[in-house]
Design a protein around this motif. Structure first.
Motif, short mmCIF file in Angstrom:
data_model
loop_
_atom_site.label_atom_id
_atom_site.label_comp_id
_atom_site.label_asym_id
_atom_site.label_seq_id
_atom_site.Cartn_x
_atom_site.Cartn_y
_atom_site.Cartn_z
N ASN A 3 0.81 -1.22 0.00
CA ASN A 3 0.00 0.00 0.00
C ASN A 3 0.84 1.27 0.00
N SER A 4 2.14 1.14 0.12
CA SER A 4 3.01 2.30 0.13
C SER A 4 3.17 2.86 -1.28
N ARG A 5 2.96 4.15 -1.42
CA ARG A 5 3.09 4.76 -2.75
C ARG A 5 4.53 4.72 -3.23
N LEU A 6 5.51 4.76 -2.32
CA LEU A 6 6.91 4.71 -2.74
C LEU A 6 7.30 3.30 -3.19
N VAL A 7 6.84 2.30 -2.49
CA VAL A 7 7.11 0.92 -2.90
C VAL A 7 6.45 0.65 -4.25
N ASN A 8 5.22 1.12 -4.43
CA ASN A 8 4.55 0.95 -5.72
C ASN A 8 5.27 1.69 -6.84
N PHE A 9 5.80 2.86 -6.53
CA PHE A 9 6.57 3.60 -7.53
C PHE A 9 7.79 2.79 -7.96
N ILE A 10 8.52 2.24 -7.00
CA ILE A 10 9.72 1.45 -7.32
C ILE A 10 9.34 0.22 -8.12
N LEU A 11 8.24 -0.43 -7.76
CA LEU A 11 7.81 -1.61 -8.52
C LEU A 11 7.45 -1.25 -9.95
N ASN A 12 6.76 -0.12 -10.15
CA ASN A 12 6.45 0.31 -11.52
C ASN A 12 7.72 0.68 -12.28
N PHE A 13 8.67 1.27 -11.60
CA PHE A 13 9.98 1.58 -12.18
C PHE A 13 10.64 0.29 -12.68
N LEU A 14 10.65 -0.74 -11.84
CA LEU A 14 11.25 -2.02 -12.23
C LEU A 14 10.46 -2.70 -13.35
N ARG A 15 9.15 -2.60 -13.28
CA ARG A 15 8.31 -3.21 -14.33
C ARG A 15 8.59 -2.56 -15.69
N TYR A 16 8.77 -1.24 -15.67
CA TYR A 16 9.05 -0.57 -16.94
C TYR A 16 10.43 -0.97 -17.47
#
Length: 168
Positions: A3-16
């Motif tokens: 639920n952390s917006r920073l963790v989700n940002f990093i995951l989207n960064f890695l996914r891209y």
């Protein structure tokens, strides 16, 4: 942690970085525009014109795209540092727990971005931030939750109950 917006940002960064899917590029752009509204804006024209390389440059992703030698953990460290994610003091604990989980997993075997994303998809929900009871901190609880517990000091805001000194 999910639920952390920073963790989700990093995951989207890695996914891209893993897939180069424009959906994740948009998620990165949206994440940065919410985290840093004065620095990053969403430019829909670049999406409509499919100018993804221009957007990668604007979002500072170009420095990561051809890096095959950096470990996943170091990549995450660089992401946190370059985007200033550690400046969000209220969410630093989520970043630390996320990094600890990644470090523990990456010590088991050599992993790439794809391996990490697959592992996180299956195991990520089991990670959470829990506060230890022995911390020198204030505990907030309901009357029902605290029943049977003993505290040295109890603060009851808005309590206007009368005190009855009569013994029955």
């Amino acid at each position: 942690l999910s639920n952390s917006r920073l963790v989700n940002f990093i995951l989207n960064f890695l996914r891209y970085l893993n897939s180069k899917d424009p959906v994740y590029l948009m998620a990165i752009n949206q994440g940065l525009s919410k985290l840093f509204p004065n620095k990053y804006k969403i430019n829909y024209d670049l999406y409509l014109n499919e100018s993804f390389s221009d957007l990668e440059n604007i979002l500072n992703l170009d420095i990561y795209l051809n890096d095959q030698e950096t470990s996943v953990y170091e990549l995450i460290e660089s992401c946190i540092s370059n985007y200033g994610l550690a400046d969000f003091e209220e969410e630093v604990i989520y970043l630390q727990h996320f990094q600890n989980a990644i470090l523990e997993y990456s010590q088991l075997k050599s992993i790439g971005i794809r391996d990490l994303l697959d592992w996180w998809k299956e195991e990520g929900d089991r990670f959470s931030v829990s506060l230890m009871n022995d911390l020198d901190a204030i505990q907030v609880s309901t009357i029902h939750k605290s029943k049977g517990l003993a505290y040295d000091i109890v603060i009851m805001p808005f309590c206007d109950w009368g005190l009855d000194e009569k013994k029955s």
